[in-house]
Design a protein around this motif. Sequence first.
Motif, PDB file in Angstrom:
ATOM      1  N   CYS A  70     -42.562 -28.509-135.905  1.00 19.76           N
ATOM      2  CA  CYS A  70     -41.791 -27.702-134.951  1.00 19.76           C
ATOM      3  C   CYS A  70     -40.567 -27.087-135.659  1.00 19.76           C
ATOM      4  CB  CYS A  70     -41.371 -28.594-133.786  1.00 19.76           C
ATOM      5  SG  CYS A  70     -40.748 -27.701-132.353  1.00 19.76           S
ATOM      6  N   PRO A  71     -40.790 -26.153-136.579  1.00 24.22           N
ATOM      7  CA  PRO A  71     -39.653 -25.581-137.312  1.00 24.22           C
ATOM      8  C   PRO A  71     -38.860 -24.593-136.460  1.00 24.22           C
ATOM      9  CG  PRO A  71     -41.665 -24.441-137.886  1.00 24.22           C
ATOM     10  CD  PRO A  71     -42.069 -25.552-136.963  1.00 24.22           C
ATOM     11  N   SER A  72     -37.656 -24.287-136.898  1.00 20.71           N
ATOM     12  CA  SER A  72     -36.934 -23.147-136.340  1.00 20.71           C
ATOM     13  C   SER A  72     -37.730 -21.905-136.730  1.00 20.71           C
ATOM     14  CB  SER A  72     -35.539 -23.039-136.969  1.00 20.71           C
ATOM     15  OG  SER A  72     -34.842 -24.250-136.816  1.00 20.71           O
ATOM     16  N   THR A  73     -37.469 -20.786-136.054  1.00 26.14           N
ATOM     17  CA  THR A  73     -38.176 -19.560-136.445  1.00 26.14           C
ATOM     18  C   THR A  73     -37.793 -19.130-137.867  1.00 26.14           C
ATOM     19  OG1 THR A  73     -36.476 -18.362-135.239  1.00 26.14           O
ATOM     20  CG2 THR A  73     -38.642 -18.547-134.173  1.00 26.14           C
ATOM     21  N   ALA A  74     -36.560 -19.459-138.291  1.00 30.50           N
ATOM     22  CA  ALA A  74     -36.065 -18.958-139.588  1.00 30.50           C
ATOM     23  C   ALA A  74     -37.008 -19.252-140.764  1.00 30.50           C
ATOM     24  CB  ALA A  74     -34.659 -19.483-139.854  1.00 30.50           C
ATOM     25  N   PRO A  75     -37.421 -20.496-140.997  1.00 31.36           N
ATOM     26  CA  PRO A  75     -38.319 -20.723-142.147  1.00 31.36           C
ATOM     27  C   PRO A  75     -39.734 -20.177-141.942  1.00 31.36           C
ATOM     28  CG  PRO A  75     -37.837 -22.801-141.033  1.00 31.36           C
ATOM     29  CD  PRO A  75     -36.960 -21.771-140.409  1.00 31.36           C
ATOM     30  N   ILE A  76     -40.122 -19.867-140.706  1.00 29.01           N
ATOM     31  CA  ILE A  76     -41.479 -19.309-140.480  1.00 29.01           C
ATOM     32  C   ILE A  76     -41.609 -17.938-141.140  1.00 29.01           C
ATOM     33  CG2 ILE A  76     -43.193 -18.642-138.721  1.00 29.01           C
ATOM     34  CD1 ILE A  76     -41.869 -20.560-136.803  1.00 29.01           C
ATOM     35  N   THR A  77     -40.462 -17.311-141.403  1.00 36.90           N
ATOM     36  CA  THR A  77     -40.513 -15.971-141.995  1.00 36.90           C
ATOM     37  C   THR A  77     -41.103 -15.989-143.403  1.00 36.90           C
ATOM     38  OG1 THR A  77     -38.248 -16.209-142.740  1.00 36.90           O
ATOM     39  CG2 THR A  77     -38.583 -15.148-140.617  1.00 36.90           C
ATOM     40  N   SER A  78     -41.185 -17.168-144.022  1.00 39.32           N
ATOM     41  CA  SER A  78     -41.858 -17.242-145.336  1.00 39.32           C
ATOM     42  C   SER A  78     -43.360 -17.014-145.159  1.00 39.32           C
ATOM     43  CB  SER A  78     -41.582 -18.593-146.013  1.00 39.32           C
ATOM     44  OG  SER A  78     -42.174 -19.640-145.275  1.00 39.32           O
ATOM     45  N   ILE A  79     -43.845 -17.127-143.913  1.00 34.92           N
ATOM     46  CA  ILE A  79     -45.267 -16.931-143.611  1.00 34.92           C
ATOM     47  C   ILE A  79     -45.503 -15.621-142.871  1.00 34.92           C
ATOM     48  CG2 ILE A  79     -47.141 -17.848-142.144  1.00 34.92           C
ATOM     49  CD1 ILE A  79     -46.052 -20.646-142.874  1.00 34.92           C
ATOM     50  N   ASP A  80     -44.626 -15.287-141.936  1.00 31.03           N
ATOM     51  CA  ASP A  80     -44.790 -14.066-141.143  1.00 31.03           C
ATOM     52  C   ASP A  80     -43.405 -13.449-140.901  1.00 31.03           C
ATOM     53  OD1 ASP A  80     -45.157 -12.108-139.228  1.00 31.03           O
ATOM     54  OD2 ASP A  80     -46.554 -13.286-138.026  1.00 31.03           O
ATOM     55  N   LYS A  81     -43.189 -12.317-141.548  1.00 26.99           N
ATOM     56  CA  LYS A  81     -41.863 -11.675-141.527  1.00 26.99           C
ATOM     57  C   LYS A  81     -41.426 -11.247-140.129  1.00 26.99           C
ATOM     58  CE  LYS A  81     -41.238 -10.172-146.144  1.00 26.99           C
ATOM     59  NZ  LYS A  81     -41.154  -9.168-147.134  1.00 26.99           N
ATOM     60  N   ARG A  82     -42.389 -11.031-139.244  1.00 26.60           N
ATOM     61  CA  ARG A  82     -42.000 -10.566-137.913  1.00 26.60           C
ATOM     62  C   ARG A  82     -41.082 -11.557-137.192  1.00 26.60           C
ATOM     63  NH1 ARG A  82     -47.085  -8.919-134.690  1.00 26.60           N
ATOM     64  NH2 ARG A  82     -47.772 -10.921-135.521  1.00 26.60           N
ATOM     65  N   PHE A  83     -41.179 -12.846-137.592  1.00 27.67           N
ATOM     66  CA  PHE A  83     -40.319 -13.849-136.948  1.00 27.67           C
ATOM     67  C   PHE A  83     -38.837 -13.651-137.268  1.00 27.67           C
ATOM     68  CE2 PHE A  83     -44.271 -15.868-135.927  1.00 27.67           C
ATOM     69  CZ  PHE A  83     -44.005 -16.510-134.730  1.00 27.67           C
ATOM     70  N   MET A  84     -38.550 -12.819-138.291  1.00 26.87           N
ATOM     71  CA  MET A  84     -37.139 -12.535-138.597  1.00 26.87           C
ATOM     72  C   MET A  84     -36.463 -11.872-137.411  1.00 26.87           C
ATOM     73  SD  MET A  84     -36.591 -11.336-142.491  1.00 26.87           S
ATOM     74  CE  MET A  84     -37.885 -10.186-142.819  1.00 26.87           C
ATOM     75  N   ALA A  85     -37.259 -11.233-136.555  1.00 25.88           N
ATOM     76  CA  ALA A  85     -36.691 -10.525-135.403  1.00 25.88           C
ATOM     77  C   ALA A  85     -35.822 -11.459-134.563  1.00 25.88           C
ATOM     78  CB  ALA A  85     -37.815  -9.950-134.543  1.00 25.88           C
ATOM     79  N   PHE A  86     -36.293 -12.700-134.383  1.00 24.94           N
ATOM     80  CA  PHE A  86     -35.557 -13.612-133.502  1.00 24.94           C
ATOM     81  C   PHE A  86     -34.290 -14.155-134.160  1.00 24.94           C
ATOM     82  CE2 PHE A  86     -39.993 -14.423-131.658  1.00 24.94           C
ATOM     83  CZ  PHE A  86     -39.832 -13.413-130.717  1.00 24.94           C
ATOM     84  N   ASP A  87     -34.169 -13.954-135.474  1.00 24.57           N
ATOM     85  CA  ASP A  87     -32.976 -14.457-136.166  1.00 24.57           C
ATOM     86  C   ASP A  87     -31.926 -13.382-136.398  1.00 24.57           C
ATOM     87  OD1 ASP A  87     -33.174 -17.474-137.137  1.00 24.57           O
ATOM     88  OD2 ASP A  87     -35.184 -16.635-136.972  1.00 24.57           O
ATOM     89  N   LEU A  88     -32.129 -12.224-135.783  1.00 23.99           N
ATOM     90  CA  LEU A  88     -31.095 -11.177-135.910  1.00 23.99           C
ATOM     91  C   LEU A  88     -29.825 -11.662-135.211  1.00 23.99           C
ATOM     92  CD1 LEU A  88     -33.310  -8.038-135.232  1.00 23.99           C
ATOM     93  CD2 LEU A  88     -32.236  -8.673-137.416  1.00 23.99           C
ATOM     94  N   PRO A  89     -28.663 -11.391-135.830  1.00 23.81           N
ATOM     95  CA  PRO A  89     -27.427 -11.918-135.245  1.00 23.81           C
ATOM     96  C   PRO A  89     -27.119 -11.321-133.873  1.00 23.81           C
ATOM     97  CG  PRO A  89     -26.963 -10.474-137.120  1.00 23.81           C
ATOM     98  CD  PRO A  89     -28.444 -10.677-137.086  1.00 23.81           C
ATOM     99  N   PHE A  90     -26.540 -12.161-133.027  1.00 23.38           N
ATOM    100  CA  PHE A  90     -26.061 -11.755-131.693  1.00 23.38           C
ATOM    101  C   PHE A  90     -27.146 -11.003-130.917  1.00 23.38           C
ATOM    102  CE2 PHE A  90     -22.380 -11.927-134.586  1.00 23.38           C
ATOM    103  CZ  PHE A  90     -21.666 -12.952-133.973  1.00 23.38           C
ATOM    104  N   LEU A  91     -28.374 -11.490-130.970  1.00 27.08           N
ATOM    105  CA  LEU A  91     -29.490 -10.783-130.335  1.00 27.08           C
ATOM    106  C   LEU A  91     -29.610 -11.134-128.851  1.00 27.08           C
ATOM    107  CD1 LEU A  91     -32.052  -8.971-130.940  1.00 27.08           C
ATOM    108  CD2 LEU A  91     -33.302 -11.127-131.115  1.00 27.08           C
ATOM    109  N   PHE A  92     -29.800 -12.411-128.561  1.00 30.96           N
ATOM    110  CA  PHE A  92     -30.046 -12.809-127.168  1.00 30.96           C
ATOM    111  C   PHE A  92     -28.725 -13.094-126.456  1.00 30.96           C
ATOM    112  CE2 PHE A  92     -34.223 -14.431-128.974  1.00 30.96           C
ATOM    113  CZ  PHE A  92     -34.981 -13.420-128.404  1.00 30.96           C
ATOM    114  N   PRO A  93     -28.420 -12.338-125.403  1.00 29.87           N
ATOM    115  CA  PRO A  93     -27.147 -12.568-124.722  1.00 29.87           C
ATOM    116  C   PRO A  93     -27.105 -13.855-123.900  1.00 29.87           C
ATOM    117  CG  PRO A  93     -28.307 -10.673-123.755  1.00 29.87           C
ATOM    118  CD  PRO A  93     -29.144 -11.176-124.887  1.00 29.87           C
TER     119      PRO A  93
END
Length: 347
Positions: A103-126
Amino acid sequence: MRNMKKIVALMLAFSLVLVGCTSKSTGGNTGPGTSAEQEKFVIRAGIGLNDQHPQFKGLEVFKEYVERESEGRIEVQLFHSSQLGDDIQMMEALQLGSQEMTCPSTAPITSIDKRFMAFDLPFLFPSPQIADAILDGPIGQELLDGLQESGLVGLAYWENGYRHLTNNKVAVSSPADMTGLKIRTMENQVHLDFFRALGAQPTPMPFGELFTAMQQGVVDGQENPVPTIYLQNFNEVQKYTTLTGHVYSPFVLMMSKIFYDGLPTDLQEVVREGAIVARDEQRAINRAYTEELADGLREKGMTVIELTPEQQLAFQTATSSTVEKFRNEIGAETVNKILAEIERLSN
Ligand code: KDG
């Protein structure tokens, strides 16, 4: 005749031992050709955080649900504190079929699928509610489904939470205070870029190495949600917490596709339901802990700095270039869809 009986009995015993061994070493799938009542499966679920964390409590809910609903055909074994490895190692083990769940954070999943970087954009979800709506909706599902190509089955998004900065050197209240601070980040390009934009020196490393790195002064600070800072006793090695809330960090509960495909469909269903039942409980526990534990950090002797809206905006402004830098790499379509949906849900 007697000898013949002995030989048959021995062969039977030997094959039973073999079945027992297979069931342990391959996670329990006794393989095709065995009768339904003999099929037993073992899910080894590993995480990096400790057994006090709401993430582990979520796994306990999952275990309870799955063992009950499968009527004992699935056993769930839980491992915390990186006992089975760090996030990236565990995902690799899932791909190989040598571990069943993590059950990783989305951040390290980006080593497998770059699209997950979307959820780690700063100040994204209000808000967490907007995060839930997007993660549990079609966009979140599309990303989970995409993991199948990489040998992983994304089951549900759980919550790590809004991440805040801690450090040992300065009572940070502005980007200028961050100059030169050595900050441990997760292994994720967006996080690295964010901290560089603030003038800090980001150092990516797995969670399991973090406490010692802070203790030994390899890094000055790190960033994680309040439950982690409190429950992992970061107060023992960090003086200041600044409630930056700079990114909302989801977890992804995932399973090895090799293992999942070997489950009978009724048990696949049980696993999927268990992931959702546990998700709802895990989020509720995490949110309750997040509320309670900020004061707990003060009680444990940390200085907790709350930012004014203006101060928060200064962090946002200093890092606003991050979205543009990564839009194309993540996939402009994914980023645009998420931003439009946030806009719609915010009004
Ligand atoms: O169990 C999850 C952890 O391994 C990790 O994802 C926690 O947020 C985390 C971090 O900072 O590495």
